[in-house]
Scaffold this motif. Sequence first.
Motif, mmCIF file in Angstrom:
data_model
loop_
_atom_site.group_PDB
_atom_site.id
_atom_site.type_symbol
_atom_site.label_atom_id
_atom_site.label_comp_id
_atom_site.label_asym_id
_atom_site.label_seq_id
_atom_site.Cartn_x
_atom_site.Cartn_y
_atom_site.Cartn_z
ATOM 1 N N TRP A 20 -21.694 33.669 13.355
ATOM 2 C CA TRP A 20 -22.197 33.445 14.712
ATOM 3 C C TRP A 20 -22.044 32.002 15.176
ATOM 4 O O TRP A 20 -22.291 31.686 16.335
ATOM 5 N N GLN A 21 -21.656 31.130 14.257
ATOM 6 C CA GLN A 21 -21.421 29.725 14.599
ATOM 7 C C GLN A 21 -20.331 29.211 13.662
ATOM 8 O O GLN A 21 -20.599 28.474 12.715
ATOM 9 N N PRO A 22 -19.072 29.610 13.913
ATOM 10 C CA PRO A 22 -17.974 29.295 12.989
ATOM 11 C C PRO A 22 -17.782 27.804 12.726
ATOM 12 O O PRO A 22 -17.553 27.410 11.578
ATOM 13 N N GLU A 23 -17.879 26.979 13.736
ATOM 14 C CA GLU A 23 -17.638 25.547 13.533
ATOM 15 C C GLU A 23 -18.677 24.932 12.601
ATOM 16 O O GLU A 23 -18.345 24.206 11.673
ATOM 17 N N MET A 24 -19.941 25.229 12.850
ATOM 18 C CA MET A 24 -21.003 24.682 11.999
ATOM 19 C C MET A 24 -20.915 25.274 10.595
ATOM 20 O O MET A 24 -21.139 24.566 9.607
ATOM 21 N N GLY A 25 -20.597 26.559 10.505
ATOM 22 C CA GLY A 25 -20.431 27.194 9.201
ATOM 23 C C GLY A 25 -19.321 26.542 8.396
ATOM 24 O O GLY A 25 -19.480 26.253 7.205
ATOM 25 N N ARG A 26 -18.200 26.292 9.042
ATOM 26 C CA ARG A 26 -17.068 25.636 8.371
ATOM 27 C C ARG A 26 -17.475 24.255 7.880
ATOM 28 O O ARG A 26 -17.196 23.881 6.741
ATOM 29 N N TYR A 31 -18.621 20.721 3.410
ATOM 30 C CA TYR A 31 -19.519 19.759 2.772
ATOM 31 C C TYR A 31 -20.016 20.302 1.432
ATOM 32 O O TYR A 31 -19.980 19.609 0.408
ATOM 33 N N TYR A 32 -20.473 21.527 1.429
ATOM 34 C CA TYR A 32 -21.004 22.180 0.226
ATOM 35 C C TYR A 32 -19.966 22.150 -0.892
ATOM 36 O O TYR A 32 -20.277 21.812 -2.042
ATOM 37 N N LYS A 37 -17.938 19.411 -6.256
ATOM 38 C CA LYS A 37 -16.756 19.004 -7.021
ATOM 39 C C LYS A 37 -17.155 17.962 -8.060
ATOM 40 O O LYS A 37 -18.092 17.194 -7.866
ATOM 41 N N GLU A 38 -16.380 17.928 -9.134
ATOM 42 C CA GLU A 38 -16.596 16.920 -10.170
ATOM 43 C C GLU A 38 -16.479 15.529 -9.556
ATOM 44 O O GLU A 38 -15.589 15.266 -8.759
ATOM 45 N N GLY A 39 -17.391 14.669 -9.909
ATOM 46 C CA GLY A 39 -17.384 13.287 -9.433
ATOM 47 C C GLY A 39 -18.043 12.431 -10.490
ATOM 48 O O GLY A 39 -17.696 12.525 -11.670
#
Length: 111
Positions: A20-26, A31-32, A37-39
Amino acid sequence: MEKTYYNPADLAKFGNIAEWQPEMGRKFFDYYGEVFKEGALTEREKALIALAVAHAVQCPYCIDAYTSDSLQKGADEAQMMEAVHVAAAIKGGSLLVHGVQMMNKAKDLSM
């Protein structure tokens, strides 16, 4: 199986939050993905942190997800339980330290 408010099958639908909110979901999922990721921390360490936080915020979906993720990333049961105890100690301590606020207020009102 006992019926609960939380349906374990809903965890697989997590990606649908972007529907329902593709831009925010993306943006969230980008970010998630970067966060996990390994850091400076290994993926296993991050999974254990996530498992502890999942318990602190009491998210059954997250507990299921990060129990599986921790095991897949090489954590053992003792490490997972220790992470849960760390979360419990911090949550308990954060509650208790607010007792100082109560003590200060009680002292102010008693004077």
